[in-house]
Design a protein around this motif. Structure first.
Motif, PDB file in Angstrom:
ATOM      1  N   MET A  41      49.112  81.532  29.246  1.00 32.95           N
ATOM      2  CA  MET A  41      49.721  80.397  28.569  1.00 32.95           C
ATOM      3  C   MET A  41      48.613  79.458  28.087  1.00 32.95           C
ATOM      4  O   MET A  41      47.756  79.076  28.875  1.00 32.95           O
ATOM      5  N   PRO A  42      48.637  79.070  26.828  1.00 31.25           N
ATOM      6  CA  PRO A  42      47.627  78.127  26.338  1.00 31.25           C
ATOM      7  C   PRO A  42      47.754  76.758  27.008  1.00 31.25           C
ATOM      8  O   PRO A  42      48.829  76.350  27.435  1.00 31.25           O
ATOM      9  N   HIS A  43      46.630  76.075  27.074  1.00 30.50           N
ATOM     10  CA  HIS A  43      46.575  74.717  27.605  1.00 30.50           C
ATOM     11  C   HIS A  43      45.973  73.811  26.541  1.00 30.50           C
ATOM     12  O   HIS A  43      45.199  74.261  25.701  1.00 30.50           O
ATOM     13  N   TRP A  44      46.308  72.532  26.633  1.00 32.01           N
ATOM     14  CA  TRP A  44      45.932  71.578  25.608  1.00 32.01           C
ATOM     15  C   TRP A  44      45.501  70.258  26.227  1.00 32.01           C
ATOM     16  O   TRP A  44      45.767  69.996  27.400  1.00 32.01           O
ATOM     17  N   LEU A  45      44.924  69.404  25.398  1.00 29.60           N
ATOM     18  CA  LEU A  45      44.681  68.007  25.736  1.00 29.60           C
ATOM     19  C   LEU A  45      45.194  67.198  24.562  1.00 29.60           C
ATOM     20  O   LEU A  45      44.912  67.531  23.400  1.00 29.60           O
ATOM     21  N   MET A  46      45.995  66.178  24.859  1.00 26.64           N
ATOM     22  CA  MET A  46      46.534  65.308  23.817  1.00 26.64           C
ATOM     23  C   MET A  46      46.270  63.861  24.209  1.00 26.64           C
ATOM     24  O   MET A  46      46.463  63.473  25.361  1.00 26.64           O
ATOM     25  N   LYS A  47      45.810  63.095  23.223  1.00 28.55           N
ATOM     26  CA  LYS A  47      45.441  61.698  23.451  1.00 28.55           C
ATOM     27  C   LYS A  47      46.546  60.757  22.969  1.00 28.55           C
ATOM     28  O   LYS A  47      47.154  60.980  21.926  1.00 28.55           O
ATOM     29  N   ALA A  76      30.774  66.847  34.417  1.00 34.01           N
ATOM     30  CA  ALA A  76      31.161  68.149  34.978  1.00 34.01           C
ATOM     31  C   ALA A  76      30.566  69.276  34.131  1.00 34.01           C
ATOM     32  O   ALA A  76      30.938  69.462  32.969  1.00 34.01           O
ATOM     33  N   VAL A  77      29.667  70.039  34.709  1.00 34.59           N
ATOM     34  CA  VAL A  77      28.986  71.129  34.000  1.00 34.59           C
ATOM     35  C   VAL A  77      29.993  72.129  33.429  1.00 34.59           C
ATOM     36  O   VAL A  77      29.820  72.626  32.313  1.00 34.59           O
ATOM     37  N   ALA A  78      31.052  72.400  34.162  1.00 29.09           N
ATOM     38  CA  ALA A  78      32.055  73.377  33.724  1.00 29.09           C
ATOM     39  C   ALA A  78      32.802  72.932  32.470  1.00 29.09           C
ATOM     40  O   ALA A  78      33.485  73.741  31.840  1.00 29.09           O
ATOM     41  N   LEU A  79      32.659  71.655  32.084  1.00 25.63           N
ATOM     42  CA  LEU A  79      33.374  71.135  30.916  1.00 25.63           C
ATOM     43  C   LEU A  79      32.447  70.893  29.724  1.00 25.63           C
ATOM     44  O   LEU A  79      32.851  70.269  28.740  1.00 25.63           O
ATOM     45  N   SER A 123      39.450  78.253  31.971  1.00 26.20           N
ATOM     46  CA  SER A 123      38.423  77.821  32.925  1.00 26.20           C
ATOM     47  C   SER A 123      38.235  76.305  32.882  1.00 26.20           C
ATOM     48  O   SER A 123      38.034  75.676  33.944  1.00 26.20           O
ATOM     49  N   GLU A 124      38.352  75.694  31.715  1.00 21.44           N
ATOM     50  CA  GLU A 124      38.256  74.227  31.623  1.00 21.44           C
ATOM     51  C   GLU A 124      39.461  73.570  32.298  1.00 21.44           C
ATOM     52  O   GLU A 124      39.321  72.552  32.987  1.00 21.44           O
ATOM     53  N   TRP A 125      40.637  74.155  32.118  1.00 21.35           N
ATOM     54  CA  TRP A 125      41.836  73.642  32.781  1.00 21.35           C
ATOM     55  C   TRP A 125      41.640  73.638  34.289  1.00 21.35           C
ATOM     56  O   TRP A 125      41.889  72.639  34.960  1.00 21.35           O
ATOM     57  N   ALA A 126      41.160  74.762  34.813  1.00 22.67           N
ATOM     58  CA  ALA A 126      40.931  74.871  36.266  1.00 22.67           C
ATOM     59  C   ALA A 126      39.885  73.862  36.727  1.00 22.67           C
ATOM     60  O   ALA A 126      40.042  73.243  37.792  1.00 22.67           O
ATOM     61  N   ALA A 127      38.834  73.679  35.947  1.00 27.07           N
ATOM     62  CA  ALA A 127      37.774  72.737  36.326  1.00 27.07           C
ATOM     63  C   ALA A 127      38.310  71.310  36.385  1.00 27.07           C
ATOM     64  O   ALA A 127      37.993  70.569  37.333  1.00 27.07           O
TER      65      ALA A 127
END
Length: 149
Positions: free
Chosen positions: A1-7, A117-120, A140-144
């Motif tokens: 499932m895709p993940h997103w960021l919304m401002k 955060a290095v993972a981001l 992986s960014e979602w998990a981080a």
């Protein structure tokens, strides 16, 4: 499932507003790339709810897409700050969608913390000059981010 960021600016719609309302229309996106991301979202996709243009910008919680993109009615409303005089009922280039509340974080994950955060490092949000209001987030960014809360 895709993940997103919304401002969203918290004075317009905050994670706590969404929590109180349960669901809301996500509208007012006036960037073509961000609009295209909105149009590619599916019911059930999760997104990080990011508070922007405020004293403490950062990820404030999680929401879920509950209706796919449709023409943004604010583009046709002369009283709306998102009114677009070039838009019309037959040709509205802008999209909105419906979202619901999932979770509010105990505290906002600040932009400084996300940048550290290095993972981001590849997340568009932390890239210099990135101002998109809607963007994809890799698994992986979602998990981080989830481990930071």
């Amino acid at each position: 499932m895709p993940h997103w960021l919304m401002k969203s600016e918290p004075e317009e719609l905050s994670i706590h507003d969404l929590q109180r309302l349960g669901r809301a229309r996500w509208d007012g996106v006036r960037n073509y790339q961000a609009r295209n991301f909105l149009r590619s979202m599916a019911v059930g996709d999760l997104f990080f709810f990011y508070h922007s243009s405020c004293p403490e910008p950062g990820i404030a919680g999680i929401g879920r897409i509950i209706a796919t993109a449709y023409p943004d009615p604010t583009a046709l409303d002369p009283q709306s700050p998102y009114f677009d005089a070039k838009a019309g009922a037959e040709k509205n280039p802008w999209s909105a969608l419906d979202v619901e509340f999932v979770e509010a974080f105990p505290q906002v994950l600040s932009l400084a913390r996300l940048k550290a955060a290095v993972a981001l490092a590849e997340l568009p949000l932390v890239q210099k000059g990135s101002r998109l209001s809607v963007m994809p987030v890799s698994t992986s960014e979602w998990a981080a981010v989830c481990t930071l809360r």
